[in-house]
Design a protein around this motif. Sequence first.
Motif, PDB file in Angstrom:
ATOM      1  N   VAL A 210      -9.092 -10.006  -0.727  1.00  0.00           N
ATOM      2  CA  VAL A 210      -8.186  -9.487  -1.757  1.00  0.00           C
ATOM      3  C   VAL A 210      -8.109 -10.394  -2.975  1.00  0.00           C
ATOM      4  O   VAL A 210      -7.624 -10.000  -4.017  1.00  0.00           O
ATOM      5  CB  VAL A 210      -6.758  -9.252  -1.209  1.00  0.00           C
ATOM      6  CG1 VAL A 210      -6.762  -8.120  -0.220  1.00  0.00           C
ATOM      7  CG2 VAL A 210      -6.186 -10.501  -0.603  1.00  0.00           C
TER       8      VAL A 210
ATOM      9  N   GLN B  91      -3.124 -21.051  -4.382  1.00  0.00           N
ATOM     10  CA  GLN B  91      -1.782 -20.955  -4.959  1.00  0.00           C
ATOM     11  C   GLN B  91      -0.970 -19.874  -4.230  1.00  0.00           C
ATOM     12  O   GLN B  91       0.221 -20.044  -3.981  1.00  0.00           O
ATOM     13  CB  GLN B  91      -1.905 -20.611  -6.443  1.00  0.00           C
ATOM     14  CG  GLN B  91      -0.715 -21.023  -7.251  1.00  0.00           C
ATOM     15  CD  GLN B  91      -0.953 -20.777  -8.730  1.00  0.00           C
ATOM     16  OE1 GLN B  91      -1.084 -19.642  -9.161  1.00  0.00           O
ATOM     17  NE2 GLN B  91      -1.040 -21.836  -9.498  1.00  0.00           N
TER      18      GLN B  91
ATOM     19  N   ALA C 167       0.330 -21.302  -1.145  1.00  0.00           N
ATOM     20  CA  ALA C 167       1.448 -22.205  -1.431  1.00  0.00           C
ATOM     21  C   ALA C 167       2.735 -21.427  -1.677  1.00  0.00           C
ATOM     22  O   ALA C 167       3.816 -21.848  -1.278  1.00  0.00           O
ATOM     23  CB  ALA C 167       1.112 -23.080  -2.640  1.00  0.00           C
ATOM     24  N   ASP C 168       2.601 -20.266  -2.321  1.00  0.00           N
ATOM     25  CA  ASP C 168       3.779 -19.451  -2.641  1.00  0.00           C
ATOM     26  C   ASP C 168       4.133 -18.492  -1.505  1.00  0.00           C
ATOM     27  O   ASP C 168       5.088 -17.730  -1.628  1.00  0.00           O
ATOM     28  CB  ASP C 168       3.517 -18.610  -3.897  1.00  0.00           C
ATOM     29  CG  ASP C 168       3.403 -19.459  -5.146  1.00  0.00           C
ATOM     30  OD1 ASP C 168       3.663 -20.664  -5.046  1.00  0.00           O
ATOM     31  OD2 ASP C 168       3.063 -18.914  -6.202  1.00  0.00           O
TER      32      ASP C 168
ATOM     33  N   ASP D 209       2.556 -15.875  -0.931  1.00  0.00           N
ATOM     34  CA  ASP D 209       2.441 -14.610  -1.652  1.00  0.00           C
ATOM     35  C   ASP D 209       1.393 -13.757  -0.934  1.00  0.00           C
ATOM     36  O   ASP D 209       0.232 -13.711  -1.324  1.00  0.00           O
ATOM     37  CB  ASP D 209       2.025 -14.929  -3.096  1.00  0.00           C
ATOM     38  CG  ASP D 209       1.797 -13.684  -3.924  1.00  0.00           C
ATOM     39  OD1 ASP D 209       2.186 -12.604  -3.466  1.00  0.00           O
ATOM     40  OD2 ASP D 209       1.233 -13.798  -5.023  1.00  0.00           O
ATOM     41  N   TYR D 210       1.815 -13.093   0.141  1.00  0.00           N
ATOM     42  CA  TYR D 210       0.843 -12.411   0.987  1.00  0.00           C
ATOM     43  C   TYR D 210       0.883 -10.893   0.873  1.00  0.00           C
ATOM     44  O   TYR D 210       0.286 -10.196   1.684  1.00  0.00           O
ATOM     45  CB  TYR D 210       1.046 -12.819   2.452  1.00  0.00           C
ATOM     46  CG  TYR D 210       0.734 -14.280   2.720  1.00  0.00           C
ATOM     47  CD1 TYR D 210      -0.502 -14.812   2.368  1.00  0.00           C
ATOM     48  CD2 TYR D 210       1.668 -15.110   3.314  1.00  0.00           C
ATOM     49  CE1 TYR D 210      -0.792 -16.135   2.602  1.00  0.00           C
ATOM     50  CE2 TYR D 210       1.388 -16.447   3.552  1.00  0.00           C
ATOM     51  CZ  TYR D 210       0.148 -16.955   3.198  1.00  0.00           C
ATOM     52  OH  TYR D 210      -0.141 -18.258   3.432  1.00  0.00           O
ATOM     53  N   GLY D 211       1.620 -10.368  -0.145  1.00  0.00           N
ATOM     54  CA  GLY D 211       1.738  -8.912  -0.298  1.00  0.00           C
ATOM     55  C   GLY D 211       0.411  -8.177  -0.270  1.00  0.00           C
ATOM     56  O   GLY D 211       0.307  -7.105   0.302  1.00  0.00           O
ATOM     57  N   ARG D 212      -0.595  -8.789  -0.874  1.00  0.00           N
ATOM     58  CA  ARG D 212      -1.880  -8.099  -0.969  1.00  0.00           C
ATOM     59  C   ARG D 212      -2.585  -7.925   0.363  1.00  0.00           C
ATOM     60  O   ARG D 212      -3.472  -7.093   0.503  1.00  0.00           O
ATOM     61  CB  ARG D 212      -2.805  -8.850  -1.923  1.00  0.00           C
ATOM     62  CG  ARG D 212      -2.521  -8.540  -3.366  1.00  0.00           C
ATOM     63  CD  ARG D 212      -3.714  -8.877  -4.200  1.00  0.00           C
ATOM     64  NE  ARG D 212      -3.443  -8.546  -5.596  1.00  0.00           N
ATOM     65  CZ  ARG D 212      -4.296  -8.794  -6.579  1.00  0.00           C
ATOM     66  NH1 ARG D 212      -5.439  -9.366  -6.308  1.00  0.00           N
ATOM     67  NH2 ARG D 212      -3.999  -8.462  -7.805  1.00  0.00           N
TER      68      ARG D 212
ATOM     69  N   TRP E 297      -1.270  -6.753   2.939  1.00  0.00           N
ATOM     70  CA  TRP E 297      -0.856  -5.431   3.419  1.00  0.00           C
ATOM     71  C   TRP E 297      -1.566  -4.332   2.641  1.00  0.00           C
ATOM     72  O   TRP E 297      -1.777  -3.250   3.156  1.00  0.00           O
ATOM     73  CB  TRP E 297       0.661  -5.293   3.335  1.00  0.00           C
ATOM     74  CG  TRP E 297       1.371  -5.841   4.506  1.00  0.00           C
ATOM     75  CD1 TRP E 297       1.656  -5.174   5.673  1.00  0.00           C
ATOM     76  CD2 TRP E 297       1.886  -7.155   4.679  1.00  0.00           C
ATOM     77  NE1 TRP E 297       2.317  -6.002   6.536  1.00  0.00           N
ATOM     78  CE2 TRP E 297       2.479  -7.224   5.959  1.00  0.00           C
ATOM     79  CE3 TRP E 297       1.909  -8.286   3.872  1.00  0.00           C
ATOM     80  CZ2 TRP E 297       3.088  -8.368   6.449  1.00  0.00           C
ATOM     81  CZ3 TRP E 297       2.502  -9.426   4.361  1.00  0.00           C
ATOM     82  CH2 TRP E 297       3.083  -9.465   5.632  1.00  0.00           C
ATOM     83  N   LEU E 298      -1.917  -4.665   1.389  1.00  0.00           N
ATOM     84  CA  LEU E 298      -2.659  -3.692   0.589  1.00  0.00           C
ATOM     85  C   LEU E 298      -3.989  -3.378   1.257  1.00  0.00           C
ATOM     86  O   LEU E 298      -4.426  -2.226   1.311  1.00  0.00           O
ATOM     87  CB  LEU E 298      -2.884  -4.247  -0.823  1.00  0.00           C
ATOM     88  CG  LEU E 298      -3.606  -3.316  -1.789  1.00  0.00           C
ATOM     89  CD1 LEU E 298      -2.818  -2.038  -1.970  1.00  0.00           C
ATOM     90  CD2 LEU E 298      -3.836  -3.987  -3.126  1.00  0.00           C
TER      91      LEU E 298
ATOM     92  N   TYR F 263      -3.217  -1.104   4.015  1.00  0.00           N
ATOM     93  CA  TYR F 263      -2.866   0.198   3.435  1.00  0.00           C
ATOM     94  C   TYR F 263      -4.142   0.978   3.119  1.00  0.00           C
ATOM     95  O   TYR F 263      -4.274   2.152   3.465  1.00  0.00           O
ATOM     96  CB  TYR F 263      -2.043  -0.017   2.168  1.00  0.00           C
ATOM     97  CG  TYR F 263      -1.692   1.255   1.424  1.00  0.00           C
ATOM     98  CD1 TYR F 263      -0.487   1.902   1.654  1.00  0.00           C
ATOM     99  CD2 TYR F 263      -2.576   1.811   0.501  1.00  0.00           C
ATOM    100  CE1 TYR F 263      -0.168   3.068   0.980  1.00  0.00           C
ATOM    101  CE2 TYR F 263      -2.272   2.973  -0.171  1.00  0.00           C
ATOM    102  CZ  TYR F 263      -1.063   3.600   0.072  1.00  0.00           C
ATOM    103  OH  TYR F 263      -0.755   4.758  -0.590  1.00  0.00           O
ATOM    104  N   GLU F 264      -5.098   0.294   2.479  1.00  0.00           N
ATOM    105  CA  GLU F 264      -6.355   0.947   2.104  1.00  0.00           C
ATOM    106  C   GLU F 264      -7.089   1.475   3.337  1.00  0.00           C
ATOM    107  O   GLU F 264      -7.629   2.566   3.329  1.00  0.00           O
ATOM    108  CB  GLU F 264      -7.261  -0.050   1.378  1.00  0.00           C
ATOM    109  CG  GLU F 264      -6.748  -0.454   0.022  1.00  0.00           C
ATOM    110  CD  GLU F 264      -6.866   0.664  -1.000  1.00  0.00           C
ATOM    111  OE1 GLU F 264      -7.984   1.124  -1.245  1.00  0.00           O
ATOM    112  OE2 GLU F 264      -5.823   1.084  -1.529  1.00  0.00           O
TER     113      GLU F 264
ATOM    114  N   PHE G  61       2.466  -2.994   9.366  1.00  0.00           N
ATOM    115  CA  PHE G  61       3.537  -2.260   8.704  1.00  0.00           C
ATOM    116  C   PHE G  61       4.659  -2.044   9.712  1.00  0.00           C
ATOM    117  O   PHE G  61       4.399  -1.910  10.912  1.00  0.00           O
ATOM    118  CB  PHE G  61       3.021  -0.899   8.210  1.00  0.00           C
ATOM    119  CG  PHE G  61       2.113  -1.003   7.034  1.00  0.00           C
ATOM    120  CD1 PHE G  61       2.594  -1.396   5.805  1.00  0.00           C
ATOM    121  CD2 PHE G  61       0.765  -0.709   7.155  1.00  0.00           C
ATOM    122  CE1 PHE G  61       1.760  -1.494   4.707  1.00  0.00           C
ATOM    123  CE2 PHE G  61      -0.071  -0.804   6.063  1.00  0.00           C
ATOM    124  CZ  PHE G  61       0.422  -1.201   4.843  1.00  0.00           C
ATOM    125  N   SER G  62       5.883  -1.946   9.209  1.00  0.00           N
ATOM    126  CA  SER G  62       7.006  -1.813  10.137  1.00  0.00           C
ATOM    127  C   SER G  62       6.937  -0.505  10.919  1.00  0.00           C
ATOM    128  O   SER G  62       7.489  -0.402  12.012  1.00  0.00           O
ATOM    129  CB  SER G  62       8.322  -1.897   9.365  1.00  0.00           C
ATOM    130  OG  SER G  62       8.344  -0.923   8.345  1.00  0.00           O
TER     131      SER G  62
END
Lengths: 265, 304
Positions: free
Chosen positions: B140, B149, B152-153, B155-158, B160-161, B164-165, B233-234
Amino acid sequence: MTLTLDAPRIFQTKPLLSVDNVSKSYGAVHALRDVSAIAYPGEVLGIVGESGSGKSTLLRMMNLEEIPDKGRYTLDLPDVSGNLFDLDRFARRMLCATRIGIVYQNPHLGLLMKHSSSGNVAERLLVAGERSFATLRAKATTALEASEFPLERLDAPPIELSGGMQQRVQLAKAIALEPALLLLDEPTTGLDVSVQALVLDTLKRLQQDRQITMVIVSHDLGVIRTLADRVMVMRRGEVVEAGLADQIFQDPQHAYTQQLVHAKL
Amino acid sequence: MTLKTLTKPWEAMSYGFLDGSAKREMRRKMLKSVAVPGCQMPYASREVPMARGWGTGGLQVSLTLVNPETRVKVIDQGADDSVNAASIRRFIARVAGTPTTMDTLKADLIQSRHRIPEEVLSEDQILVLQVPNPEPLRPVQPNMSIARQMHADADYGRMWLQLYEQIVRSGRVMQGASYPSLVNGRHVMTPSPIPRWDVPKLHMAKHLTILSAGREKRIYAVPPFTRVEPLVFSDVPYKVEDHAKLTCHRSGATGFFMNEIPQDDGSSTHEVSDSEWGVKAIRVRDGEKVALGETWYKDGEMPQ
């Protein structure tokens, strides 16, 4: 009997967005010099100017993609306070994801070209922490529907879509989380005139339905005239004239604005 | 006192092939990776007499951890007798003088590719996994600087993308191996190419797992009793491979991860992927007394 008059609404409401005295220079080039802008809730602010006038830089700053040398930026929203330019990377990302939507001129900047269109919209929701597939799917569909995207192409990747459709995907992504502020950077440039009219139509309808505050940047006066309530004219990093849209277009005061309006007509 | 008594006699190579400084670096990086579960630590990745991508990362960890008493087991694709597994096992035994075994219960150190043994590992065992691609964010986010980065943040939302795909395209999550998992609620890791079947075995496991990518020069670990949660996903539950009802045609074992063997007539039979577990099942069937360990999966189900 005494008659009491309320002050006009514009004096009562606080501006949603205010940018104060922003300056930015790249080396010897001054991109912005003491620029201020405000936008009231539910209003469309148009920024016009020629290429290199600093209008896109200003918009990028409103999306917190760039930090100026000096200046303040505030949004009048619950749980948002202080100068937004001082936020750390983490808070900035969360604010941009949930409160600000942006549509770029070039869809490659705003979209993942090879993921599905609905996935592109869903990404916004994922960043904000949504983790239910059914909800993601439903919300992405709703947002795409609101931006008048043909739902039979829901899962087509943007790379297979036409320019107008790509802008609609960007728009759906921008409004998916119902942001308080929508930034539009030349959203119709590069589209042919009929498609341009359709996209503008969608924007106008969205604005009426949702009372969303918009800032639209364009060099095309026609686009600004169709959408904007108030207009700021920029040149060489400075605001030369600002006022109500009708005022600017019917009675331009500054020489540059006059030139601009006449060149159009 | 002469110089000769103070120096060691000449040797063709140091113990366990790697020199002292290389092993010290490995040890430090292993400690670091245990301290921050799931976080990728860079390391130098020395040369070993094997091509990069054939398990050099795992081999360096094994060579650092062994001593002459460590009983070593090596698995490749679930089998102890495949060429790669046999060569690595022989190499470790040759340079470190370690005893070797194929029995999961008797092993102290298990180096593996693609599989975690079917028998439950205990507190005193270490599992070393060879990892080809340690970066879960690579599909991703091709830019590794930004990926770091994002780690570090958190920031793992992608990630799940990506799931999703897969659901949109194929109706289900297609990620067959290297299923991205959240370690200790903080770092997302790729658990090497083990199948989905094996990922729940890492969750709150008693053993230490060290994952090492020699070519990519990254090492990370799952310490004992650490949460490992596959990203889901939940409303779409995590599903392991549909192997619970399959029966091994050689050993008759049921309810384990199987290899599919295509037949001439277009049908297919199956055999237990963990070859040593299959061998044990056959020996039990033939009436031999064999110590069978407890298995992670019971009747094809992983108890919660």
